[in-house]
Design a protein around this motif. Structure first.
Motif, mmCIF file in Angstrom:
data_model
loop_
_atom_site.group_PDB
_atom_site.id
_atom_site.type_symbol
_atom_site.label_atom_id
_atom_site.label_comp_id
_atom_site.label_asym_id
_atom_site.label_seq_id
_atom_site.Cartn_x
_atom_site.Cartn_y
_atom_site.Cartn_z
ATOM 1 N N PRO A 156 -3.597 33.767 24.740
ATOM 2 C CA PRO A 156 -2.720 34.889 24.381
ATOM 3 C C PRO A 156 -1.250 34.524 24.571
ATOM 4 O O PRO A 156 -0.898 33.737 25.458
ATOM 5 N N ALA A 157 -0.412 35.085 23.724
ATOM 6 C CA ALA A 157 1.027 34.951 23.945
ATOM 7 C C ALA A 157 1.374 35.646 25.256
ATOM 8 O O ALA A 157 0.655 36.530 25.721
ATOM 9 N N GLU A 158 2.459 35.229 25.880
ATOM 10 C CA GLU A 158 2.818 35.823 27.171
ATOM 11 C C GLU A 158 4.325 35.823 27.380
ATOM 12 O O GLU A 158 5.059 35.043 26.751
ATOM 13 N N ALA A 159 4.761 36.709 28.250
ATOM 14 C CA ALA A 159 6.184 36.751 28.599
ATOM 15 C C ALA A 159 6.555 35.454 29.293
ATOM 16 O O ALA A 159 5.830 34.982 30.173
ATOM 17 N N PRO A 160 7.661 34.831 28.912
ATOM 18 C CA PRO A 160 8.032 33.553 29.523
ATOM 19 C C PRO A 160 8.382 33.714 31.003
ATOM 20 O O PRO A 160 8.924 34.741 31.417
ATOM 21 N N GLY A 161 8.045 32.690 31.784
ATOM 22 C CA GLY A 161 8.310 32.726 33.212
ATOM 23 C C GLY A 161 9.796 32.700 33.527
ATOM 24 O O GLY A 161 10.632 32.377 32.674
ATOM 25 N N SER A 215 23.260 13.676 38.300
ATOM 26 C CA SER A 215 24.065 12.701 37.566
ATOM 27 C C SER A 215 23.949 11.347 38.236
ATOM 28 O O SER A 215 23.555 11.239 39.406
ATOM 29 N N GLY A 216 24.306 10.299 37.479
ATOM 30 C CA GLY A 216 24.261 8.945 38.017
ATOM 31 C C GLY A 216 22.886 8.596 38.556
ATOM 32 O O GLY A 216 21.865 8.895 37.943
ATOM 33 N N THR A 217 22.864 8.016 39.740
ATOM 34 C CA THR A 217 21.581 7.634 40.336
ATOM 35 C C THR A 217 20.807 8.824 40.874
ATOM 36 O O THR A 217 19.670 8.676 41.318
ATOM 37 N N ASP A 218 21.417 10.031 40.834
ATOM 38 C CA ASP A 218 20.718 11.244 41.288
ATOM 39 C C ASP A 218 20.071 12.004 40.140
ATOM 40 O O ASP A 218 19.576 13.116 40.331
ATOM 41 N N LEU A 219 20.073 11.427 38.932
ATOM 42 C CA LEU A 219 19.422 12.094 37.804
ATOM 43 C C LEU A 219 17.937 12.279 38.075
ATOM 44 O O LEU A 219 17.257 11.357 38.521
ATOM 45 N N LYS A 220 17.449 13.481 37.773
ATOM 46 C CA LYS A 220 16.028 13.781 37.977
ATOM 47 C C LYS A 220 15.510 14.578 36.794
ATOM 48 O O LYS A 220 16.264 15.240 36.092
ATOM 49 N N ARG A 221 14.204 14.532 36.600
ATOM 50 C CA ARG A 221 13.514 15.319 35.577
ATOM 51 C C ARG A 221 12.821 16.477 36.270
ATOM 52 O O ARG A 221 11.969 16.277 37.135
ATOM 53 N N LEU A 222 13.184 17.701 35.862
ATOM 54 C CA LEU A 222 12.557 18.894 36.416
ATOM 55 C C LEU A 222 11.863 19.672 35.291
ATOM 56 O O LEU A 222 12.048 19.371 34.108
ATOM 57 N N SER A 223 11.080 20.660 35.674
ATOM 58 C CA SER A 223 10.290 21.408 34.684
ATOM 59 C C SER A 223 10.432 22.904 34.884
ATOM 60 O O SER A 223 10.547 23.392 36.022
ATOM 61 N N TRP A 224 10.401 23.611 33.774
ATOM 62 C CA TRP A 224 10.314 25.063 33.774
ATOM 63 C C TRP A 224 8.946 25.439 33.233
ATOM 64 O O TRP A 224 8.577 25.056 32.128
ATOM 65 N N ASP A 228 18.547 26.148 38.603
ATOM 66 C CA ASP A 228 19.364 25.037 38.119
ATOM 67 C C ASP A 228 19.084 24.689 36.659
ATOM 68 O O ASP A 228 19.491 23.639 36.178
ATOM 69 N N ALA A 229 18.390 25.556 35.931
ATOM 70 C CA ALA A 229 18.083 25.281 34.523
ATOM 71 C C ALA A 229 19.369 25.296 33.699
ATOM 72 O O ALA A 229 20.269 26.111 33.950
ATOM 73 N N PRO A 230 19.499 24.422 32.721
ATOM 74 C CA PRO A 230 20.704 24.410 31.884
ATOM 75 C C PRO A 230 20.826 25.695 31.074
ATOM 76 O O PRO A 230 19.818 26.327 30.726
ATOM 77 N N PRO A 231 22.046 26.103 30.740
ATOM 78 C CA PRO A 231 22.262 27.371 30.011
ATOM 79 C C PRO A 231 21.491 27.457 28.702
ATOM 80 O O PRO A 231 21.089 28.549 28.300
ATOM 81 N N ALA A 232 21.271 26.317 28.027
ATOM 82 C CA ALA A 232 20.580 26.356 26.735
ATOM 83 C C ALA A 232 19.185 26.949 26.858
ATOM 84 O O ALA A 232 18.662 27.539 25.903
ATOM 85 N N LEU A 233 18.563 26.807 28.029
ATOM 86 C CA LEU A 233 17.205 27.338 28.184
ATOM 87 C C LEU A 233 17.185 28.855 28.278
ATOM 88 O O LEU A 233 16.131 29.476 28.081
ATOM 89 N N LYS A 234 18.324 29.471 28.561
ATOM 90 C CA LYS A 234 18.374 30.942 28.568
ATOM 91 C C LYS A 234 18.090 31.472 27.157
ATOM 92 O O LYS A 234 17.382 32.471 26.986
ATOM 93 N N ARG A 235 18.654 30.804 26.165
ATOM 94 C CA ARG A 235 18.402 31.223 24.779
ATOM 95 C C ARG A 235 16.955 30.952 24.395
ATOM 96 O O ARG A 235 16.323 31.769 23.710
ATOM 97 N N VAL A 236 16.408 29.828 24.834
ATOM 98 C CA VAL A 236 15.009 29.525 24.559
ATOM 99 C C VAL A 236 14.132 30.612 25.141
ATOM 100 O O VAL A 236 13.209 31.120 24.477
ATOM 101 N N ARG A 237 14.424 31.000 26.375
ATOM 102 C CA ARG A 237 13.620 32.039 27.027
ATOM 103 C C ARG A 237 13.713 33.364 26.273
ATOM 104 O O ARG A 237 12.701 34.064 26.085
ATOM 105 N N LYS A 238 14.914 33.725 25.844
ATOM 106 C CA LYS A 238 15.101 34.987 25.130
ATOM 107 C C LYS A 238 14.298 35.006 23.838
ATOM 108 O O LYS A 238 13.655 36.012 23.503
ATOM 109 N N ILE A 239 14.312 33.908 23.107
ATOM 110 C CA ILE A 239 13.580 33.860 21.836
ATOM 111 C C ILE A 239 12.075 33.884 22.083
ATOM 112 O O ILE A 239 11.324 34.550 21.364
ATOM 113 N N LEU A 240 11.602 33.175 23.107
ATOM 114 C CA LEU A 240 10.174 33.245 23.450
ATOM 115 C C LEU A 240 9.780 34.672 23.821
ATOM 116 O O LEU A 240 8.688 35.140 23.468
ATOM 117 N N GLU A 241 10.659 35.353 24.504
ATOM 118 C CA GLU A 241 10.400 36.742 24.891
ATOM 119 C C GLU A 241 10.275 37.631 23.658
ATOM 120 O O GLU A 241 9.444 38.550 23.613
#
Length: 436
Positions: free
Chosen positions: A121-126, A97-106, A131-144
Motif C-alpha cells: 500500500p502507498a503510505e505517508a512518507p516518514g 565534508s572532506g574526510t568526514d563525508l558520510k552516506r546516510l539514509s532517510w 540533517d537531511a538536505p533541503p531538496a528532500l523536503k520537496r521530495v517528501r511533500k510530493i510523496l505525501e
C-alpha cells in the motif's frame, strides 16, 4: 568532476525501429496491435519506451526518460517495474565534508522485504532526519501528495515523474504487472500453460548461455516452475504450472517482464546498463521457446545512462601506496623490477654457501647490513602513514564520487546540463531522421 558523462549506445542516429517481419505469427501481430490500442497508444507512428523500478532514482535512470522525451517525432512511455521487491522507500543522501563525508539514509517508506512494490500500500512518507538536505523536503511533500495512490509503486512512480517533469515533460506510466492481463501477456501465459516444460527448459538454457543472469527454473512435468511470481502475505512466491489458474495476481520475473515491455506496443526500448546484461538471454529464450520470428518482433534494444556527481567537498584522490615489502626488502628497485642487482648478489652469496656454515651466516649478516644502509626510512614511514589514512580517505571518497544519489539532490543547472548533452546527441536523429 561536475561535467556529466552520458552513454547512448548505439549512436542515437541509428535508433530505427524494426519492421514487423511478415513471417511473424498472426496471433502475435494481432496481440501487439491490440495491446498497443488498450494502452491508449497511437495506432501508427513510433512509440519509444523505457522502464525501471519505482523509486526516486539517480541521474543515470533519469537519463533514460530524458532520452525518450528527446524524440519529438515519437510517443514516449515509461513502464513501472511494480513486480520488483526493491526498497523504494530507502532514500540516501550525503552529509559532512572532506574526510568526514558520510552516506546516510532517510526511511521514507517502511521496509517490507521481498514484497513487490505493486503489492504494497502507498503510505505517508516518514519524518525527515534533522540533517537531511533541503531538496528532500520537496521530495517528501510530493510523496505525501500521492499517499492515496493505488499502491506504493504508483505512489513513487508518479512522484518521480513529477520531480523529473521539468526536464522530461509528461511521460505516461504503465504497470509492468498489468501487461500480463493484456493480449501479449495472455498469449505468453497460455503458451507456458500448454507446454511448461519447454518454456522452462529453453529459459534455463538461455540463462546458462549468458552466464546465468538469473536463477534457473525447477522442471517437474506439470509441476514445472514458471518465470512468474504470485503475491502472498509473505511476499513474492514461486509459481508452478499446475497452480497458475488458482492465482489472482501474477507478476513477471525479470526476463518475462522485459519480453512483455518490448512486445507491448513499443518500437524502440531504452534500457540502462543493467537491463543490457540480461536482455540477450531473454531474446535467446523467445527465439528458442516460441520462434525466431517472434524474437524479431521485439522492440529495438538500445542503452542510455549517465554518470553525474554531486558537487561535494571531496577529499583528495587516494594517495598511491607502494608495496611496503618492496621498499623495505628491495631498496632501490623500481616497481616491476624483480630484485635490485646488489640484493640479488647478496642472495646468491647466501644460496651458494653451505647450509649452517659460518660463511652462510656471514653472507646473511652482510645482506642485513646492506638493507639497513640502503632503506629509505622516511619513505617507509610515509608509506605506513599513507596506508593508515587511506582507509579513512577511501570511505569518504566512495561518498564523494558516488553516482547513485537521488536526482532531486543535484543542482538544477546540473540536470539541465545533462539534458542538454542528451538532446544534442539526439538532435540530428530527432529532426532529419525521424522515426515516422
Amino acid at each position: 568532476l561536475l561535467s556529466p558523462h552520458i552513454l547512448l549506445d548505439p549512436d542515437p542516429h541509428t535508433w530505427q525501429p524494426r519492421s514487423v517481419d511478415t513471417a511473424a505469427p498472426e496471433q502475435f501481430k494481432h496481440a501487439f496491435q491490440q495491446t498497443r490500442s488498450l494502452l491508449g497508444l497511437p495506432p501508427s507512428g513510433v512509440v519509444i519506451a523505457t522502464g525501471h523500478q519505482a523509486g526516486i532514482w539517480h541521474p543515470g535512470i533519469l537519463a533514460k526518460d530524458i532520452a525518450i522525451s528527446a524524440w519529438e517525432s515519437a510517443t514516449p512511455i515509461h513502464f513501472v517495474a511494480d513486480h520488483d521487491a526493491n526498497d523504494a522507500g530507502l532514500i540516501q543522501y550525503p552529509t559532512g565534508s572532506g574526510t568526514d563525508l558520510k552516506r546516510l539514509s532517510w526511511r521514507a517508506a517502511s521496509l517490507m522485504q521481498g514484497m513487490p512494490t505493486g503489492h504494497r500500500p502507498a503510505e505517508a512518507p516518514g519524518r525527515l532526519p534533522y540533517d537531511a538536505p533541503p531538496a528532500l523536503k520537496r521530495v517528501r511533500k510530493i510523496l505525501e501528495n500521492y499517499q492515496n495512490a493505488e499502491n506504493l509503486a504508483t505512489q513513487y512512480a508518479h512522484a518521480a515523474a513529477e520531480l523529473a517533469e521539468p526536464w522530461t515533460g509528461t511521460i505516461p506510466r504503465f504497470s509492468v504487472s498489468s501487461l500480463l492481463q493484456l493480449p501479449v501477456g495472455q498469449l505468453l501465459i497460455e503458451r507456458m500453460k500448454q507446454d511448461p516444460v519447454t518454456a522452462a527448459t529453453t529459459y534455463n538454457q538461455a540463462l546458462a548461455a549468458f552466464g546465468r543472469v538469473g536463477r534457473p527454473l525447477k522442471i517437474h512435468g506439470a509441476h514445472t516452475e514458471l518465470p512468474v511470481w504470485a503475491d502472498s502475505s509473505q511476499g513474492r512466491r514461486r509459481l508452478y504450472a499446475d497452480q497458475i489458474d488458482d492465482v489472482e495476481t501474477l507478476r513477471p520475473r525479470a526476463l518475462l517482464a522485459s519480453a512483455l515491455m518490448r512486445l507491448s506496443g513499443c518500437d524502440v526500448f531504452v534500457h540502462g546498463t543493467g537491463g543490457q546484461t540480461y536482455d540477450p538471454a531473454m531474446e535467446r529464450w523467445l527465439h528458442d521457446w516460441i520462434s525466431p520470428d517472434v524474437s524479431r518482433m521485439l522492440a529495438l534494444r538500445v542503452t542510455a545512462s549517465a554518470n553525474l556527481y554531486l558537487p561535494l567537498d571531496a577529499p583528495p584522490p587516494l594517495r598511491p601506496v607502494e608495496d611496503l615489502n618492496r621498499v623495505i626488502n628491495n631498496p632501490g628497485a623500481t616497481p616491476g623490477q624483480p630484485l635490485h642487482p646488489e640484493k640479488q648478489q647478496h642472495l646468491d652469496n647466501i644460496n651458494t654457501a653451505e647450509r649452517r656454515s659460518t660463511q652462510r651466516k656471514r653472507a646473511f649478516q652482510d645482506m642485513k647490513r646492506w638493507l639497513s644502509e640502503h632503506q629509505d626510512t622516511k619513505r617507509i614511514e610515509q608509506i605506513q602513514y599513507d596506508m593508515a589514512h587511506n582507509t579513512i580517505d577511501a570511505s569518504a571518497a566512495r561518498v564523494a564520487y558516488a553516482r547513485d544519489w537521488p536526482f532531486p539532490l543535484y543542482p538544477e543547472h546540473m540536470i539541465s546540463e545533462l539534458k542538454t548533452s542528451i538532446v544534442q546527441a539526439c538532435s540530428g536523429a530527432s529532426t532529419t531522421q525521424s522515426f515516422s
